[in-house]
Design an enzyme around this catalytic site. Structure first.
Site, PDB file in Angstrom:
ATOM      1  N   VAL A   1       0.832  -1.203   0.000  1.00 39.43           N
ATOM      2  CA  VAL A   1       0.000   0.000   0.000  1.00 39.43           C
ATOM      3  C   VAL A   1       0.867   1.253   0.000  1.00 39.43           C
ATOM      4  O   VAL A   1       0.623   2.200  -0.751  1.00 39.43           O
ATOM      5  CB  VAL A   1      -0.967   0.012   1.201  1.00 39.43           C
ATOM      6  CG1 VAL A   1      -1.673   1.352   1.329  1.00 39.43           C
ATOM      7  CG2 VAL A   1      -1.982  -1.114   1.077  1.00 39.43           C
ATOM      8  N   GLU A   2       1.892   1.264   0.852  1.00 41.47           N
ATOM      9  CA  GLU A   2       2.710   2.464   1.024  1.00 41.47           C
ATOM     10  C   GLU A   2       3.548   2.805  -0.211  1.00 41.47           C
ATOM     11  O   GLU A   2       3.566   3.944  -0.648  1.00 41.47           O
ATOM     12  CB  GLU A   2       3.631   2.312   2.244  1.00 41.47           C
ATOM     13  CG  GLU A   2       2.920   2.441   3.566  1.00 41.47           C
ATOM     14  CD  GLU A   2       2.457   3.850   3.866  1.00 41.47           C
ATOM     15  OE1 GLU A   2       2.939   4.816   3.243  1.00 41.47           O
ATOM     16  OE2 GLU A   2       1.595   3.997   4.744  1.00 41.47           O
ATOM     17  N   SER A   3       4.275   1.839  -0.738  1.00 45.97           N
ATOM     18  CA  SER A   3       5.246   2.144  -1.793  1.00 45.97           C
ATOM     19  C   SER A   3       5.144   1.257  -3.026  1.00 45.97           C
ATOM     20  O   SER A   3       5.870   1.483  -3.992  1.00 45.97           O
ATOM     21  CB  SER A   3       6.664   2.005  -1.228  1.00 45.97           C
ATOM     22  OG  SER A   3       6.911   0.645  -0.891  1.00 45.97           O
TER      23      SER A   3
ATOM     24  N   TYR B   1      -7.565   4.128   4.160  1.00 43.86           N
ATOM     25  CA  TYR B   1      -6.227   3.545   4.159  1.00 43.86           C
ATOM     26  C   TYR B   1      -6.198   2.240   4.962  1.00 43.86           C
ATOM     27  O   TYR B   1      -5.681   1.216   4.500  1.00 43.86           O
ATOM     28  CB  TYR B   1      -5.235   4.556   4.735  1.00 43.86           C
ATOM     29  CG  TYR B   1      -3.866   4.010   5.009  1.00 43.86           C
ATOM     30  CD1 TYR B   1      -2.913   3.934   4.001  1.00 43.86           C
ATOM     31  CD2 TYR B   1      -3.515   3.560   6.277  1.00 43.86           C
ATOM     32  CE1 TYR B   1      -1.647   3.431   4.261  1.00 43.86           C
ATOM     33  CE2 TYR B   1      -2.258   3.062   6.533  1.00 43.86           C
ATOM     34  CZ  TYR B   1      -1.326   2.996   5.528  1.00 43.86           C
ATOM     35  OH  TYR B   1      -0.083   2.500   5.780  1.00 43.86           O
TER      36      TYR B   1
END
Length: 163
Positions: free
Chosen positions: A54-56, A141
């Site tokens: 999800v983040e990167s 998120y």
């Protein structure tokens, strides 16, 4: 003739299932898993895989518009705070350090929120001081990370057999 059609249908169906599973493994990789397992702070490595996805998207040199850096998308100020608080050295751009500090931060947030994973993830995303004011963004998120975590647990169920 009907038996031949059924055989082709079954062969096509099985082939389609096989290809679909391969595509899911491609979409949900376990890159850097060995580092995560070595550095984990009692956190499920598959959760960390979901978080990194999800983040990167597993991009080592990712930089967000807000300035978050690396696989774990740590803000430089958070990285510096973690270095100072835990008396550690590291480079935010180095993969192993980014993962180590990201795990340390997530572990810190889990402790801060008494093990409440959803609150800890929301704080990871917006910062502990802004969880309430950005509740909607944080909720979306958290839902995405948790959905990816479920997929990882299904796809990589066999990783749990060894431990």
């Amino acid at each position: 003739m009907e038996k031949l059609s059924l055989k082709y249908f079954l062969a096509f169906f099985l082939f389609s299932v096989f290809v679909s599973i391969l595509v899911l493994y491609k979409l949900f990789p376990i890159r850097y898993y060995d580092i995560v397992v070595r550095k984990t702070q009692g956190i499920d490595p598959l959760l960390v895989m979901a978080l990194m996805k999800v983040e990167s998207g597993f991009c080592e040199d990712a930089v967000s518009p807000a300035g978050a850096v690396g696989l774990m998308q740590l803000m430089p100020s958070t990285f510096s705070w973690l270095k100072e608080r835990f008396k550690l050295e590291g480079d935010i751009h180095r993969v192993e350090d980014n993962i180590t500090f990201g795990l340390l931060y997530l572990s810190y947030l889990l402790n801060l929120y008494n093990g409440d994973l959803e609150k800890a993830l929301a704080a990871y995303y917006v910062g502990p001081s802004r969880v309430g004011e950005l509740e909607r963004e944080a909720a979306a998120y958290v839902k995405k990370v948790m959905n990816y975590y479920r997929v990882y647990k299904i796809l990589y169920f066999w990783l749990r057999w060894g431990g």
